[in-house]
Design a protein around this motif. Sequence first.
Motif, PDB file in Angstrom:
ATOM      1  N   CYS A 125       0.843  -1.195   0.000  1.00  0.00           N
ATOM      2  CA  CYS A 125       0.000   0.000   0.000  1.00  0.00           C
ATOM      3  C   CYS A 125       0.883   1.252   0.000  1.00  0.00           C
ATOM      4  CB  CYS A 125      -0.904  -0.017   1.224  1.00  0.00           C
ATOM      5  SG  CYS A 125      -1.969   1.428   1.387  1.00  0.00           S
ATOM      6  N   HIS A 126       0.551   2.217  -0.837  1.00  0.00           N
ATOM      7  CA  HIS A 126       1.320   3.466  -0.909  1.00  0.00           C
ATOM      8  C   HIS A 126       1.077   4.354   0.308  1.00  0.00           C
ATOM      9  CE1 HIS A 126       2.445   3.654  -5.412  1.00  0.00           C
ATOM     10  NE2 HIS A 126       2.372   2.412  -5.002  1.00  0.00           N
ATOM     11  N   GLN A 127      -0.002   4.095   1.032  1.00  0.00           N
ATOM     12  CA  GLN A 127      -0.345   4.916   2.195  1.00  0.00           C
ATOM     13  C   GLN A 127       0.274   4.360   3.473  1.00  0.00           C
ATOM     14  OE1 GLN A 127      -3.092   7.320   1.740  1.00  0.00           O
ATOM     15  NE2 GLN A 127      -2.855   8.182   3.757  1.00  0.00           N
ATOM     16  N   CYS A 128      -0.042   3.097   3.795  1.00  0.00           N
ATOM     17  CA  CYS A 128       0.382   2.542   5.080  1.00  0.00           C
ATOM     18  C   CYS A 128       1.546   1.561   4.965  1.00  0.00           C
ATOM     19  CB  CYS A 128      -0.799   1.854   5.772  1.00  0.00           C
ATOM     20  SG  CYS A 128      -1.395   0.376   4.930  1.00  0.00           S
ATOM     21  N   GLY A 129       1.853   1.091   3.763  1.00  0.00           N
ATOM     22  CA  GLY A 129       2.971   0.178   3.569  1.00  0.00           C
ATOM     23  C   GLY A 129       2.641  -1.284   3.793  1.00  0.00           C
ATOM     24  N   GLU A 130       1.418  -1.572   4.214  1.00  0.00           N
ATOM     25  CA  GLU A 130       1.006  -2.965   4.421  1.00  0.00           C
ATOM     26  C   GLU A 130       0.787  -3.641   3.070  1.00  0.00           C
ATOM     27  OE1 GLU A 130       0.583  -4.688   7.386  1.00  0.00           O
ATOM     28  OE2 GLU A 130       1.525  -2.929   8.267  1.00  0.00           O
ATOM     29  N   GLU A 131       0.799  -4.985   3.094  1.00  0.00           N
ATOM     30  CA  GLU A 131       0.551  -5.721   1.861  1.00  0.00           C
ATOM     31  C   GLU A 131      -0.903  -5.569   1.435  1.00  0.00           C
ATOM     32  OE1 GLU A 131       1.808  -9.712   1.289  1.00  0.00           O
ATOM     33  OE2 GLU A 131       3.646  -9.396   2.428  1.00  0.00           O
ATOM     34  N   ILE A 132      -1.095  -5.407   0.138  1.00  0.00           N
ATOM     35  CA  ILE A 132      -2.444  -5.379  -0.427  1.00  0.00           C
ATOM     36  C   ILE A 132      -2.860  -6.834  -0.600  1.00  0.00           C
ATOM     37  CG2 ILE A 132      -3.835  -4.688  -2.416  1.00  0.00           C
ATOM     38  CD1 ILE A 132      -1.780  -2.427  -2.889  1.00  0.00           C
ATOM     39  N   ALA A 133      -4.071  -7.160  -0.217  1.00  0.00           N
ATOM     40  CA  ALA A 133      -4.551  -8.541  -0.278  1.00  0.00           C
ATOM     41  C   ALA A 133      -4.446  -9.088  -1.696  1.00  0.00           C
ATOM     42  CB  ALA A 133      -5.996  -8.611   0.199  1.00  0.00           C
ATOM     43  N   PHE A 134      -4.055 -10.360  -1.801  1.00  0.00           N
ATOM     44  CA  PHE A 134      -3.910 -11.010  -3.099  1.00  0.00           C
ATOM     45  C   PHE A 134      -5.204 -10.916  -3.904  1.00  0.00           C
ATOM     46  CE2 PHE A 134      -4.390 -14.649  -5.899  1.00  0.00           C
ATOM     47  CZ  PHE A 134      -3.200 -14.617  -6.620  1.00  0.00           C
ATOM     48  N   GLU A 135      -6.338 -11.125  -3.231  1.00  0.00           N
ATOM     49  CA  GLU A 135      -7.629 -11.094  -3.916  1.00  0.00           C
ATOM     50  C   GLU A 135      -7.888  -9.724  -4.543  1.00  0.00           C
ATOM     51  OE1 GLU A 135      -7.196 -12.151  -0.748  1.00  0.00           O
ATOM     52  OE2 GLU A 135      -7.492 -14.310  -1.041  1.00  0.00           O
ATOM     53  N   ARG A 136      -7.525  -8.663  -3.824  1.00  0.00           N
ATOM     54  CA  ARG A 136      -7.719  -7.310  -4.352  1.00  0.00           C
ATOM     55  C   ARG A 136      -6.823  -7.084  -5.568  1.00  0.00           C
ATOM     56  NH1 ARG A 136      -9.442  -2.256  -3.897  1.00  0.00           N
ATOM     57  NH2 ARG A 136      -8.017  -0.483  -3.934  1.00  0.00           N
ATOM     58  N   LEU A 137      -5.557  -7.483  -5.461  1.00  0.00           N
ATOM     59  CA  LEU A 137      -4.643  -7.305  -6.584  1.00  0.00           C
ATOM     60  C   LEU A 137      -5.042  -8.171  -7.777  1.00  0.00           C
ATOM     61  CD1 LEU A 137      -1.101  -7.078  -4.971  1.00  0.00           C
ATOM     62  CD2 LEU A 137      -2.271  -5.331  -6.301  1.00  0.00           C
ATOM     63  N   ASP A 138      -5.579  -9.346  -7.498  1.00  0.00           N
ATOM     64  CA  ASP A 138      -5.995 -10.215  -8.591  1.00  0.00           C
ATOM     65  C   ASP A 138      -7.180  -9.604  -9.330  1.00  0.00           C
ATOM     66  OD1 ASP A 138      -5.565 -12.554 -10.094  1.00  0.00           O
ATOM     67  OD2 ASP A 138      -7.221 -13.569  -9.072  1.00  0.00           O
ATOM     68  N   ALA A 139      -8.080  -8.983  -8.605  1.00  0.00           N
ATOM     69  CA  ALA A 139      -9.244  -8.338  -9.223  1.00  0.00           C
ATOM     70  C   ALA A 139      -8.862  -7.008  -9.872  1.00  0.00           C
ATOM     71  CB  ALA A 139     -10.329  -8.106  -8.173  1.00  0.00           C
ATOM     72  N   LEU A 140      -7.954  -6.281  -9.256  1.00  0.00           N
ATOM     73  CA  LEU A 140      -7.539  -4.960  -9.726  1.00  0.00           C
ATOM     74  C   LEU A 140      -6.018  -4.871  -9.633  1.00  0.00           C
ATOM     75  CD1 LEU A 140      -8.892  -2.230 -10.599  1.00  0.00           C
ATOM     76  CD2 LEU A 140      -8.598  -1.513  -8.240  1.00  0.00           C
ATOM     77  N   PRO A 141      -5.297  -5.428 -10.626  1.00  0.00           N
ATOM     78  CA  PRO A 141      -3.842  -5.534 -10.503  1.00  0.00           C
ATOM     79  C   PRO A 141      -3.112  -4.196 -10.455  1.00  0.00           C
ATOM     80  CG  PRO A 141      -4.572  -6.298 -12.667  1.00  0.00           C
ATOM     81  CD  PRO A 141      -5.801  -6.018 -11.857  1.00  0.00           C
ATOM     82  N   ASN A 142      -3.786  -3.111 -10.781  1.00  0.00           N
ATOM     83  CA  ASN A 142      -3.142  -1.805 -10.729  1.00  0.00           C
ATOM     84  C   ASN A 142      -3.439  -1.069  -9.423  1.00  0.00           C
ATOM     85  OD1 ASN A 142      -5.827  -1.658 -11.898  1.00  0.00           O
ATOM     86  ND2 ASN A 142      -5.466   0.526 -12.102  1.00  0.00           N
TER      87      ASN A 142
END
Length: 145
Positions: A111-128
């Motif tokens: 995440c550009h805001q908090c630095g935590e990992e973005i969930a795989f499911e979210r990236l798979d649905a919206l890779p950008n």
Amino acid sequence: MAESKSASTKDATKKPKPMPKKQLQHFEKRLLEERKRVLKELGHHSDTLGPNGEASEGDNSAYSFHMADQGTDAMEREKAFLFASKEGRFLFHIDQALRRLYKAPEMFGKCHQCGEEIAFERLDALPNARYCIACKQREEDSKKG
């Protein structure tokens, strides 16, 4: 026992683990597929608008003879421009995600805001995606209020 204690100490001092190479390849493939789809869609809009940005209906004139046809033609051109504009913005975001993936693969999916990992499911649905769900929700809530 001494080995497990020293291993846990090492784990606590490590930097966050980058995304596995296989997942990075998966997201690269998804982004390239989306990019190809968007470019094809933009090509379709370009064909619809014709070389001069005018609707290509078969006749050489961009203007209809009947007032109702003129309104319909104008509306269709406006819709085509709006869709092409939206696809163009999406293409920009896909290209930005590909740049992030190639330039700093260890930071892709963070995440550009908090630095935590973005969930795989979210990236798979919206890779950008650039933000995790919590940060994106806060951003949208601040825009509403």
